[in-house]
Enzyme design. Structure first.
Site, mmCIF file in Angstrom:
data_model
loop_
_atom_site.group_PDB
_atom_site.id
_atom_site.type_symbol
_atom_site.label_atom_id
_atom_site.label_comp_id
_atom_site.label_asym_id
_atom_site.label_seq_id
_atom_site.Cartn_x
_atom_site.Cartn_y
_atom_site.Cartn_z
ATOM 1 N N TYR A 55 96.067 43.746 141.181
ATOM 2 C CA TYR A 55 96.142 45.413 141.671
ATOM 3 C C TYR A 55 96.869 45.300 143.002
ATOM 4 O O TYR A 55 96.985 44.112 143.574
ATOM 5 C CB TYR A 55 95.604 46.311 141.792
ATOM 6 N N GLU B 196 102.953 52.047 144.112
ATOM 7 C CA GLU B 196 101.749 50.861 143.625
ATOM 8 C C GLU B 196 102.383 49.804 142.216
ATOM 9 O O GLU B 196 102.992 50.742 141.912
ATOM 10 C CB GLU B 196 100.377 51.011 143.391
#
Ligand code: GDP
Ligand code: MN
Length: 380
Positions: free
Chosen positions: A101, A189
């Site tokens: 991530y 993101e």
């Protein structure tokens, strides 16, 4: 403003981030055609303004064009978190060795962009954040300098052991920061950032939230808006020049000024109620704005009471009173209205309202309490 994954990926590609790109389809047939053109296995992905699509069954692998058509057929029209899927992205399927991530958000507490990275990426990142926050590494960015090369490398070493992958990830993090700034984003993101079995680092999902206050200077970003994917009441409100956010409660609020709107919502909660919305009719109100506000609020079937809380400064309370009278004459409203107003032209406003059969209060506490009683059924 939210944008779709395929649009977010275009913002990443513009900065040079490696992304297996695909094409968008609105029908199953188109999906099959795209898969045929791409050749090989593909992934069929619901394009809706929410995460968690994988868990909801909105991301499916397909080995053949025929299978891509079938998967698209199943995903199109599906509901994910209350949103209907109208488009799917067909992208080349990636072989995944690991999922990380990486994200950057505008953080209120730090008053700066903050990077968050974790080697434990993928669909369970929220759970990682809740149960094992140490697995997420954070770094505050000084916006004067951006993400410096050594900082990017430090973050990358959290993700990978292999120097080649660390260098690739460091570069991607700097490119992600550039995309974040260029889009006026409050969040950017990549989840997951994958490694392939060959050791390549690739972005296979992307999510951006755009700060609405940046849009006036970024027409190319504003052009990414997809009204068909937005809350209809919020689209309506934007077109009427109102600041409106739909919430889950049943006390409809019409307020002038963002600060007073926040204070009103706090007080509704304090008295045990739940606001149905945030709505700021703005400083220079005219009756038309009130008419639009009432139309938008009453279109929500959950609303049990409407609370006006107006502090007249530049806003003339008689304008608001006229708006209430006009709106309720145009289309009678079948929920009770509680009105609190004070300030500029208050006497005129009270006269207009009482002639039309409304009563008005001047005390905010009393008005909010009354509205909550009516909403919870205790005031009947
Ligand atoms: P999200 O659930 O909305 O965040 O959608 P993602 O695009 O992140 O997909 C969810 C999960 O599906 C990912 O974490 C991967 O595990 C898997 N996935 C997505 N795309 C691919 C792909 O191209 N190949 C493989 N093997 N898995 C994928
Ligand atoms: Mn994802």
């Amino acid at each position: 403003m939210n944008i779709h994954e395929y649009q977010a990926k275009e913002l990443l590609v513009a900065q040079g981030i490696p992304v297996p790109m695909g094409e968008v389809a609105t029908t199953a047939e188109q999906a099959g055609d795209i898969a045929r053109r791409l050749g090989g296995a593909v992934v069929v992905k619901a394009q809706v303004h929410t995460g968690g699509r994988g868990k909801a069954g909105g991301v499916k692998l397909a080995k053949t064009p025929e299978e891509a058509r079938e998967k698209a057929q199943a995903i199109l029209g599906m509901q994910i978190k209350g949103l209907t899927v109208e488009k799917v992205l067909i992208a080349p399927a990636a072989d995944i060795a690991s999922e990380a991530y990486v994200g950057v958000i505008m953080d209120r507490a730090s008053k700066a962009p903050v990077f968050m990275v974790s080697a434990a990426g993928g669909i369970d990142i929220e759970e990682v954040a809740a149960t094992n926050p140490d697995a997420i590494r954070k770094l505050v960015v000084d916006p004067r300098y951006g993400l410096l090369p050594h900082q990017a490398y430090l973050l990358a070493t959290e993700l990978y052991q292999e120097p080649k992958q660390q260098r690739a990830a460091a570069k991607i993090l700097q490119q992600l920061y550039a995309a974040f700034v260029a889009a006026g984003a409050s969040l950017a993101e990549i989840n997951p950032l994958i490694t392939t079995p060959e050791g390549e680092v690739r972005a296979i999902d992307a999510k951006f939230n755009i700060d609405d206050n940046e849009l006036f200077r970024l027409p190319a970003i504003e052009a990414l808006r997809d009204p068909s994917s937005e809350e209809p009441a919020e689209v309506d409100a934007r077109e009427a020049g109102l600041t409106f956010i739909k919430l889950d409660g049943n006390v409809g609020c019409v307020v002038n000024g963002a600060g007073l709107a926040m204070a009103t919502m706090d007080l509704v909660k304090y008295y045990g109620g739940e606001p149905a919305n945030f709505l700021d009719i703005g400083g220079s109100s005219n009756p038309e704005k009130v008419v639009n506000a009432l139309r938008i609020i009453t279109s929500d079937p959950q609303v049990k009471v409407i609370l006006f809380n107006i502090f007249g400064g530049i806003t003339r309370t008689d304008d608001v009173a006229n708006g209430i009278v006009t709106a309720t004459r145009q289309s009678p409203i079948d929920v009770p209205i509680v009105i609190r107003l004070t300030g500029t032209n208050e006497e005129i406003a009270v006269k207009i309202l009482s002639e039309a059969g409304f009563s008005a209060m001047t005390d905010m506490d009393e008005a909010v309490k009354r509205a909550v009683e009516l909403a919870t059924g205790e005031g009947k």
